[in-house]
Design an enzyme around this catalytic site. Structure first.
Site, PDB file in Angstrom:
ATOM      1  N   ILE A  39     -15.698 -18.924  28.767  1.00 51.65           N
ATOM      2  CA  ILE A  39     -15.801 -20.315  28.332  1.00 51.65           C
ATOM      3  C   ILE A  39     -16.892 -20.859  28.459  1.00 51.65           C
ATOM      4  CG2 ILE A  39     -14.629 -22.464  28.156  1.00 51.65           C
ATOM      5  CD1 ILE A  39     -12.877 -19.993  27.295  1.00 51.65           C
TER       6      ILE A  39
ATOM      7  N   GLU B 216     -16.836 -15.603  18.882  1.00 54.34           N
ATOM      8  CA  GLU B 216     -16.611 -16.298  17.525  1.00 54.34           C
ATOM      9  C   GLU B 216     -16.014 -15.391  16.346  1.00 54.34           C
ATOM     10  OE1 GLU B 216     -16.519 -19.590  17.338  1.00 54.34           O
ATOM     11  OE2 GLU B 216     -18.173 -20.064  19.026  1.00 54.34           O
TER      12      GLU B 216
HETATM   13  C1  LIG Z   1     -21.343 -15.339  26.421  1.00 56.06           C
HETATM   14  C2  LIG Z   1     -19.714 -15.407  25.777  1.00 56.06           C
HETATM   15  C3  LIG Z   1     -19.273 -16.767  25.706  1.00 56.06           C
HETATM   16  C4  LIG Z   1     -18.188 -17.057  25.108  1.00 56.06           C
HETATM   17  N1  LIG Z   1     -17.831 -18.329  24.976  1.00 56.06           N
HETATM   18  C5  LIG Z   1     -16.405 -18.646  24.499  1.00 56.06           C
HETATM   19  C6  LIG Z   1     -15.664 -20.067  24.499  1.00 56.06           C
HETATM   20  O1  LIG Z   1     -16.780 -20.978  24.668  1.00 56.06           O
HETATM   21  N2  LIG Z   1     -14.452 -20.157  24.008  1.00 56.06           N
HETATM   22  C7  LIG Z   1     -13.791 -19.303  24.038  1.00 56.06           C
HETATM   23  O2  LIG Z   1     -12.575 -19.393  23.833  1.00 56.06           O
HETATM   24  N3  LIG Z   1     -14.007 -17.932  23.858  1.00 56.06           N
HETATM   25  C8  LIG Z   1     -15.563 -17.630  24.480  1.00 56.06           C
HETATM   26  N4  LIG Z   1     -16.032 -16.255  24.267  1.00 56.06           N
HETATM   27  C9  LIG Z   1     -15.150 -15.241  24.063  1.00 56.06           C
HETATM   28  C10 LIG Z   1     -15.076 -14.361  22.771  1.00 56.06           C
HETATM   29  O3  LIG Z   1     -14.579 -15.299  21.725  1.00 56.06           O
HETATM   30  C11 LIG Z   1     -14.228 -12.990  22.949  1.00 56.06           C
HETATM   31  O4  LIG Z   1     -14.994 -12.406  23.667  1.00 56.06           O
HETATM   32  C12 LIG Z   1     -14.189 -12.537  21.540  1.00 56.06           C
HETATM   33  O5  LIG Z   1     -13.104 -13.127  20.793  1.00 56.06           O
HETATM   34  C13 LIG Z   1     -13.595 -11.001  21.957  1.00 56.06           C
HETATM   35  O6  LIG Z   1     -12.664 -10.773  22.369  1.00 56.06           O
HETATM   36  P1  LIG Z   1     -12.518  -9.913  23.715  1.00 56.06           P
HETATM   37  O7  LIG Z   1     -14.063 -10.039  24.555  1.00 56.06           O
HETATM   38  O8  LIG Z   1     -11.339  -9.954  24.696  1.00 56.06           O
HETATM   39  O9  LIG Z   1     -12.581  -8.452  23.133  1.00 56.06           O
HETATM   40  P2  LIG Z   1     -11.327  -7.737  22.669  1.00 56.06           P
HETATM   41  O10 LIG Z   1     -10.414  -8.658  21.707  1.00 56.06           O
HETATM   42  O11 LIG Z   1     -10.641  -6.998  23.927  1.00 56.06           O
HETATM   43  O12 LIG Z   1     -11.916  -6.570  21.720  1.00 56.06           O
HETATM   44  C14 LIG Z   1     -12.607  -5.453  22.043  1.00 56.06           C
HETATM   45  C15 LIG Z   1     -13.009  -4.718  21.201  1.00 56.06           C
HETATM   46  O13 LIG Z   1     -11.777  -4.275  20.403  1.00 56.06           O
HETATM   47  C16 LIG Z   1     -11.998  -4.572  18.919  1.00 56.06           C
HETATM   48  N5  LIG Z   1     -10.747  -5.130  18.255  1.00 56.06           N
HETATM   49  C17 LIG Z   1      -9.774  -5.775  18.761  1.00 56.06           C
HETATM   50  N6  LIG Z   1      -8.797  -5.932  17.965  1.00 56.06           N
HETATM   51  C18 LIG Z   1      -9.137  -5.270  16.781  1.00 56.06           C
HETATM   52  C19 LIG Z   1      -8.409  -4.829  15.512  1.00 56.06           C
HETATM   53  N7  LIG Z   1      -7.370  -5.438  15.354  1.00 56.06           N
HETATM   54  N8  LIG Z   1      -8.921  -3.991  14.672  1.00 56.06           N
HETATM   55  C20 LIG Z   1     -10.209  -3.328  15.295  1.00 56.06           C
HETATM   56  N9  LIG Z   1     -10.932  -3.584  16.229  1.00 56.06           N
HETATM   57  C21 LIG Z   1     -10.380  -4.601  17.177  1.00 56.06           C
HETATM   58  C22 LIG Z   1     -12.943  -5.613  18.848  1.00 56.06           C
HETATM   59  O14 LIG Z   1     -13.551  -5.874  17.704  1.00 56.06           O
HETATM   60  C23 LIG Z   1     -13.728  -5.238  19.934  1.00 56.06           C
HETATM   61  O15 LIG Z   1     -14.947  -4.295  19.599  1.00 56.06           O
HETATM   62  C24 LIG Z   1     -17.272 -15.960  24.729  1.00 56.06           C
HETATM   63  C25 LIG Z   1     -17.521 -14.603  25.040  1.00 56.06           C
HETATM   64  C26 LIG Z   1     -18.906 -14.375  25.590  1.00 56.06           C
HETATM   65  C27 LIG Z   1     -19.314 -12.973  25.697  1.00 56.06           C
END
Ligand SMILES: Cc1cc2nc3c(=O)[nH]c(=O)nc-3n(C[C@H](O)[C@H](O)[C@H](O)COP(=O)(O)OP(=O)(O)OC[C@H]3O[C@@H](n4cnc5c(N)ncnc54)[C@H](O)[C@@H]3O)c2cc1C
Length: 387
Positions: A166, A366
C-alpha cells in the site's frame, strides 16, 4: 520536451492553460525533485510529507476534483502534470496519484458530506496524507476474493484483515480500506491512529525506491458507523477509483520515457566512439527513431483519452488500452535507452535505470499488463477470460 522529440507538433494542440500548468509542474520538478531524487532513490527514503505540502501549494493533490479546496483542473491538465512529475520519478507521481486519484477520489465520489469536509481540504493542501488499501498478501489481481472482513457490532463496524503493497501507508493519516461485508464489498475511511491499525514499511524494494510502501494490519479495528463510505457498494467502487489512477499512469509513464530519451539523445550526441558521436551510427539512430515514434504515439493516445475524459466519454476499457500500451512502451524505451548509455546506463548518475526499475512496478500496479490485455480482450470478444 525538447523540440526535437515533439515529432508531430503536439504542443500547439494544448491550450494556453494546459501548457502553463505543464510548465509550472516542470519547474517544480526541476527545483525540488531533480537535484535530490537520485539520493532519495539510493537511500530508499523520500521526504514525502514535505513534498506533499509543496505539491498541495500548487494544487496538484486532487487536482481534477472540484470543491473542498481542489483545483478542478481538466483531465488533460492533470495528465500533463502526471507526465512532468513522472519525468522526475515514478515514485513522486505515485504519491500524487494515490493521494488524489485513489484516496481523495474515493472520499469525494463515495463519501458522506461530513467525510468530505473532514478529509478533503487537508488532503488537498498535503497536510493530511491518504492511502488506498485494496491489495492483500494473497489477493492482488483478483480483489473480488479479498479476505479482509468488516462486520457489524451494534452500530459500529469491526474490521479484521490485512492489506499489502500500500503506497503511502506508513506515513498516512487516513486509509481508504476495502473490506468484505455480509452485503458485499464496502469502503471505509479509517484514521490510521485508530487502535488495532498498524502499518509497517516494506523495505528492499528494487523499484519505486523514492516512494513509501507498506503493509497494513487490521486487528479488531472498531469504527463508528459513519466511517463507512455510504455511496460505495460492491467492487465497482474501488475499480472506478483505479480507473482514475490508471488514467494518470497513461500520461505519467511517458514522462519517465521522455526523460530517458532526452538523457539519451544528449548523451549519444556527445559520446564519441570510433572517432564520431555514437548518435551518428545507423544502429543508434534506428533505436532513437523507434523510441521517439513510440513516445509520440503514446502522447497522442494520452491526449485523445484526456479529451474523451474531459468530454465525459472515457470508458474504463479505453483506459486499459492506454495503460497497457504506454507503460509497456515506456519500459521498452527505458531499457533501450540503457543500452545506448553503455556502462553509464547502469549508473545512478543517470536517471535511465532508475526509471526502468520504477516502470517495472508501474507495469504491475493498477492492474498488471496481463489484466489489461484481458480487459481489452473482453471488449473485443464479448467473452470474459477472468474467471
Ligand atoms: C510499489 C507498489 C505499490 C503498490 N501500491 C498499491 C496501493 O497503493 N494500493 C493497493 O491496493 N495496491 C497497491 N499495489 C499492489 C498492486 O496493485 C498489485 O501488485 C497488482 O494488482 C498485482 O497483484 P499481485 O502483485 O498480487 O500479483 P498477482 O495477482 O499474484 O499476479 C501475478 C502474475 O499473474 C498474472 N495473472 C493474475 N491473474 C491472471 C489471469 N486471470 N490471467 C492471466 N494472468 C494473470 C499477473 O498478470 C501477474 O503477471 C502496489 C504494488 C507495488 C509493486
Amino acid at each position: 520536451m525538447t523540440a526535437a522529440l515533439d515529432l508531430l507538433d503536439l504542443d500547439p494542440s494544448l491550450t494556453d492553460e494546459e501548457r502553463q500548468i505543464r510548465d509550472v509542474v516542470r519547474h517544480l520538478v526541476d527545483d525540488l525533485v531533480r537535484p535530490h531524487v537520485a539520493d532519495w532513490y539510493e537511500e530508499g527514503r523520500v521526504p514525502a510529507r514535505e513534498l506533499a505540502r509543496e505539491f498541495g501549494k500548487l494544487g496538484l493533490l486532487g487536482m481534477h476534483l472540484t470543491g473542498y479546496g481542489c483545483a478542478g483542473a481538466s483531465a488533460v491538465a492533470y495528465g500533463l502534470a502526471c507526465q512532468e512529475l513522472e519525468a522526475g520519478d515514478s515514485g513522486l507521481r505515485s504519491l500524487v496519484s494515490v493521494q488524489g486519484s485513489l484516496a481523495m477520489y474515493a472520499i469525494w465520489r463515495y463519501g458522506s458530506e461530513e467525510q468530505k469536509q473532514r478529509w478533503l481540504p487537508s488532503m488537498a493542501t498535503g497536510e493530511a496524507i491518504g492511502c488506498f488499501g485494496l491489495t492483500e498478501p494473497d489477493h492482488g489481481s483478483d480483489p473480488a476474493s479479498m479476505a479482509t472482513r468488516a462486520r457489524r457490532d451494534g452500530n459500529d463496524w469491526l474490521l479484521n484483515g490485512g492489506k499489502m503493497w500500500i503506497t503511502n501507508a506508513p506515513i498516512a493519516d487516513v486509509a481508504v480500506i476495502w473490506a468484505r461485508t455480509d452485503s458485499g464489498v464496502r469502503g471505509f475511511a479509517v484514521p490510521m491512529d485508530t487502535p488495532g491499525v498498524t502499518a509497517r514499511e516494506i523495505h528492499r524494494k528494487m523499484s519505486l525506491r523514492a516512494s513509501v510502501t507498506g503493509e497494513i494490519v487490521l486487528d479488531d479495528v472498531r469504527l463508528p458507523a459513519d466511517a463507512q463510505l455510504p455511496e460505495a457498494a460492491g467492487l465497482k467502487a474501488p475499480l472506478s477509483c483505479l480507473t482514475e489512477a490508471r488514467y494518470g499512469i497513461v500520461w505519467g509513464s511517458l514522462g519517465a520515457a521522455r526523460d530517458c530519451l532526452e538523457t539519451t539523445l544528449a548523451y549519444a550526441t556527445t559520446r564519441t566512439q570510433f572517432g564520431r558521436p555514437i548518435a551518428g551510427f545507423q544502429l543508434t539512430q534506428a533505436k532513437l527513431a523507434d523510441m521517439a515514434v513510440e513516445l509520440v504515439k503514446g502522447q497522442l493516445l494520452a491526449l485523445h483519452l484526456g479529451r474523451l475524459a474531459d468530454a465525459g466519454r472515457l470508458r474504463p476499457d479505453q483506459v486499459s488500452v492506454g495503460k497497457l500500451n504506454n507503460v509497456r512502451e515506456a519500459l521498452a524505451i527505458a531499457r533501450q535507452c540503457r543500452t545506448i548509455l553503455g556502462a553509464n546506463g547502469v549508473s545512478g548518475e543517470y536517471p535511465v535505470m532508475r526509471h526502468a526499475n520504477n516502470l517495472e512496478s508501474v507495469l504491475t500496479y493498477e492492474g498488471t499488463s496481463e489484466i489489461h490485455q484481458l480487459v481489452v480482450g473482453q471488449r473485443l470478444t464479448g467473452l470474459s477470460a477472468f474467471a
